[in-house]
Enzyme design. Structure first.
Site, PDB file in Angstrom:
ATOM      1  N   HIS A 158      49.802  30.998  23.181  1.00 49.68           N
ATOM      2  CA  HIS A 158      48.879  29.949  22.894  1.00 49.68           C
ATOM      3  C   HIS A 158      47.387  30.420  23.049  1.00 49.68           C
ATOM      4  O   HIS A 158      47.242  31.399  23.456  1.00 49.68           O
ATOM      5  CB  HIS A 158      49.162  28.756  24.033  1.00 49.68           C
ATOM      6  CG  HIS A 158      49.071  29.098  25.421  1.00 49.68           C
ATOM      7  ND1 HIS A 158      47.759  29.176  25.962  1.00 49.68           N
ATOM      8  CD2 HIS A 158      49.922  29.498  26.517  1.00 49.68           C
ATOM      9  CE1 HIS A 158      47.677  29.392  27.312  1.00 49.68           C
ATOM     10  NE2 HIS A 158      49.042  29.883  27.475  1.00 49.68           N
ATOM     11  N   CYS A 174      52.567  32.876  30.471  1.00 52.49           N
ATOM     12  CA  CYS A 174      52.320  32.627  29.221  1.00 52.49           C
ATOM     13  C   CYS A 174      51.747  33.725  28.459  1.00 52.49           C
ATOM     14  O   CYS A 174      51.028  34.542  29.145  1.00 52.49           O
ATOM     15  CB  CYS A 174      51.994  31.371  28.817  1.00 52.49           C
ATOM     16  SG  CYS A 174      52.675  29.887  29.334  1.00 52.49           S
TER      17      CYS A 174
END
Length: 198
Positions: A158, A174
């Protein structure tokens, strides 16, 4: 004098072998431009900007490979080329490795912190119900949702509203990218893309 010439030749040979090619920034929607303008600015080191390079992964074209040690994400192209992007990865306590596929993609995604994250950081409790997408959202401009065997891993590739973290171990597992870079990657990859995190 002879030593200087030899050193200059060695350096030019080394630099010539690198073969870095700049990657053009993607076109932005008006919403993208508006939101990205509100994210703090940060001057990244040249090595963390996107470049087309000779593929170091050996994977099939269309594969995403994340090197968590070196803090790079590679999108493999045909003809033994790849685009290399600088990323931030999970810090040592929260790192994740393995294989997955991109099963969902979202623009300016909604973020809901997992229960484990709220337990670690109670200050996130007010966000337990989720947070709409936008410049203050930690998922940034785009998110690629990683699944294994049809199940959400809860890990994402992301964007970020903390661009200063690129090149560091800073996330809860992440893979963070500059917003402009995650938009570029998002535009290139379809659902079903294989992702290898090492």
């Amino acid at each position: 004098m002879k030593q200087t010439v030899i050193l200059a030749l060695a350096m030019s040979t080394l630099l010539g072998a690198c073969q870095y090619k700049s990657v053009n920034a993607p076109a932005l929607s008006s919403r993208d431009a508006e939101y990205i303008a509100l994210v703090p600015k940060f001057e990244h080191h040249l090595t963390h900007l996107p470049y087309e390079i000779t593929d170091p992964t050996g994977q099939a074209p269309g594969t995403i490979v994340v090197d968590t040690r070196e803090k790079y994400l590679y999108f493999v192209l045909p003809n033994k080329k790849a685009i290399r992007y600088g990323v931030a990865t999970g810090d040592e306590a929260f790192g994740w490795t393995g294989e997955a596929i991109v099963q969902r993609k979202a623009e300016w995604p909604r973020w809901t912190p997992p229960a484990e994250m709220i337990a670690r950081w109670p200050h996130l409790a007010p966000r337990a119900g989720g947070m709409d997408g936008g410049p203050d959202n930690p998922l940034g401009a785009r998110a690629l949702y990683l699944y294994q065997n049809g199940r959400d891993t809860l890990y994402r590739i992301h964007g970020t509203n903390e661009p200063e973290t690129i090149g560091r171990a800073a996330s809860s597992g992440c893979i963070r990218m500059r917003n402009i870079d995650v938009i570029d990657l998002f535009n290139r990859v379809p659902n079903g893309t294989k992702v290898i995190v090492t």
